[in-house]
Design an enzyme around this catalytic site. Structure first.
Site, PDB file in Angstrom:
ATOM      1  N   ASP A 167      10.031  -6.516   8.745  1.00 39.34           N
ATOM      2  CA  ASP A 167      10.740  -5.368   8.683  1.00 39.34           C
ATOM      3  C   ASP A 167      11.823  -5.136  10.028  1.00 39.34           C
ATOM      4  OD1 ASP A 167       9.194  -5.097   6.696  1.00 39.34           O
ATOM      5  OD2 ASP A 167       8.722  -3.054   6.776  1.00 39.34           O
ATOM      6  N   GLU A 402      -4.388  -3.672   9.536  1.00 36.81           N
ATOM      7  CA  GLU A 402      -3.038  -3.928   9.207  1.00 36.81           C
ATOM      8  C   GLU A 402      -2.551  -5.196  10.098  1.00 36.81           C
ATOM      9  OE1 GLU A 402      -0.117  -0.829   8.665  1.00 36.81           O
ATOM     10  OE2 GLU A 402       1.292  -2.239   7.671  1.00 36.81           O
TER      11      GLU A 402
HETATM   12  C1  DGY Z   1       7.202  -0.273   4.751  1.00 28.84           C
HETATM   13  O1  DGY Z   1       7.586   0.619   3.865  1.00 28.84           O
HETATM   14  O2  DGY Z   1       6.973  -0.588   6.164  1.00 28.84           O
HETATM   15  C2  DGY Z   1       7.126  -1.695   3.891  1.00 28.84           C
HETATM   16  O3  DGY Z   1       7.160  -2.598   4.836  1.00 28.84           O
HETATM   17  C3  DGY Z   1       8.501  -1.693   3.031  1.00 28.84           C
HETATM   18  O4  DGY Z   1       8.107  -2.690   2.292  1.00 28.84           O
END
Ligand code: DGY
Length: 449
Positions: A167, A402
């Site tokens: 991201d 995570e």
């Molecule tokens: C988030 O919302 O951070 C996710 O990675 C989007 O898929």
């Protein structure tokens, strides 16, 4: 803790996040079904419940669109307001009326199906499930090759950083800064209610993410429109390397299921594979000696963007195209490992490296699994073992987080995270003794904390 105790903890994470047929990555933070999360979670389930592993994939593919796209989120009519953007922001439904997001995710399903089929204890069940999933996975790959590579360049493009999975990677810094925000509609972030803000994308990045969602929504996720107009149009390393590997795995599956039955699909796959292989060479940046995404957006002239991320090492998944490049990548990995736990998601010597912030530095177990898999299939066993050892030590000292801080091993982001627990069960648990025996110093350094 014994291996059995760790396994039980990992199974507890999966069972707790199981919503009855699909698994959420983490309650509240990600309360729906995510595409590549679920595929990798299926590997975890396969270690103790093969039927449940197949079901995870079937439920994901129930979200598939008629054009073949498999969305990155399937909402499954869950009613929750702990995540943004939810269905009201995306306004994307598949033809069965299921609320979904409007973008996809790195296509790892075919790889997972191959692993499940190859390693199944229940071979009959595996063949039956693989038969029913095969046409759907094939249609997804065809969508990538046709719709996301409309000019037949051999590289597929993504219109949103969330589709690449990475991201807020530094790779997107310049591109995200150029996303117009003048028409940005109001929205309310939820993620930072559950995770400290300095471990998440910053506000400017989030605004750009949301503006790209709104752009997609306004054109009804029309691939042709977005190919012309999206300010974010990248041939990403994660997506392209995974697709290249997944095409081969899907070909393997087709051959197992019946050469005659799937002759058309086999012909298509045999066409895509060499074409992609030739095109992946373009992701190599000679100056940086690594693979990097290319921007096809207007004004970029197909230039590389960003620097070296952990996605560069996914080149080993389909197989690096020459030995010199493979050695340059291995040298980089070795260099990083002298000062950091493997594999930082971004070059730890880069000015934008941030040990806490999501894809700007932290270690992700699933990336490590895929890099490991590539290293092993390419014959680089030692490098693979070292990063497996680091990943296992991180989980043992920090739980199934995570992501992890590559400087000191701290767990970050959501805890009790499904795909991390799955990677323990499927990948690391069976190797634990071998890893501890071979890399005691990495282990001790973390467990002494
Ligand atoms: C988030 O919302 O951070 C996710 O990675 C989007 O898929």
């Amino acid at each position: 803790m014994t291996t059995q105790e760790l396994d039980q903890r990992a199974r507890d994470v999966l069972d707790k996040n199981d919503h009855g047929g699909y698994t959420v990555p983490r309650e509240k933070l990600y309360p729906f079904q995510w595409n590549w999360d679920s595929c990798l979670v299926a590997l975890g389930f396969s270690t103790y419940n093969e039927a449940r592993a197949w079901q995870e994939l079937e439920t994901l593919f129930s979200g598939q669109w008629d054009n073949g796209m498999v969305p990155h989120i399937v909402f499954h009519r869950e009613k929750t307001s702990t995540y943004c953007p939810g269905p009201a922001h995306w306004q994307a439904k598949n033809e069965q009326g299921e609320d979904t997001s409007g973008i996809s995710n790195p296509p790892i399903a075919a790889h997972v199906i191959r692993q499940l089929l190859e390693e199944a204890k229940d071979k009959d069940l595996a063949r039956e499930k693989a038969q029913s999933l095969f046409p759907k996975v094939f249609r997804w790959h065809k969508w990538w090759h046709d719709k996301r590579d409309p000019q037949g360049k051999g590289l597929v493009v993504s219109y949103h950083p969330w589709e690449t999975g990475r991201d807020n990677s530094h790779d997107w810094r310049q591109l995200l800064a150029e996303v117009p925000l003048d028409k940005l509609e109001p929205y309310e972030r939820k993620d930072i209610e559950f995770v400290p803000a300095d471990e998440r994308p910053n506000q400017k990045e989030y605004d750009a993410f949301m503006a790209l969602v709104q752009l997609g929504r306004k054109c009804d996720y029309d691939d042709d429109y977005l190919y012309e107009h999206s300010p974010f149009k990248v041939a990403d390393t994660t997506v392209n390397f995974i697709l290249a590997r997944a095409d081969r795995d899907l070909l393997w599956v087709a051959n197992q299921l019946g050469k005659d039955r799937y002759s058309d699909e086999i012909t298509a796959l045999e066409g895509w594979i060499p074409k992609t292989r030739a095109a992946l060479v373009r992701l190599w940046n000679k100056e940086e000696e690594s693979y990097q995404p290319i921007s096809f957006a207007n004004g970029y002239d197909n230039r590389h963007v960003g620097g070296t991320s952990s996605a560069a090492f996914l080149a080993f998944l389909p197989g690096c195209d020459n030995d010199k490049k493979a050695h340059a990548l291995l040298a980089k990995l070795e260099h990083w490992s002298a000062t950091h736990l493997l594999v930082p998601s971004y070059d730890p010597h880069h000015e934008d490296y941030d040990a806490l912030r999501y894809w700007k530095g932290p270690v992700w177990a699933i990336m490590n699994y895929m890099i490991y898999k590539g290293l092993r299939t390419s014959g680089h066993h030692r490098a693979g073992l070292q990063l497996a050892a680091d990943t296992a030590a991180l989980m043992e000292s920090g739980g199934f987080a995570e992501y992890y801080n590559p400087d000191n091993g701290d767990p970050l982001g959501g805890n009790q995270f499904s795909w991390t627990a799955a990677m323990w069960l499927y990948w690391l648990s069976p190797m634990r003794d071998e890893l501890r025996a071979n890399y005691p110093h990495r282990w001790e350094a973390l467990s002494a904390r």
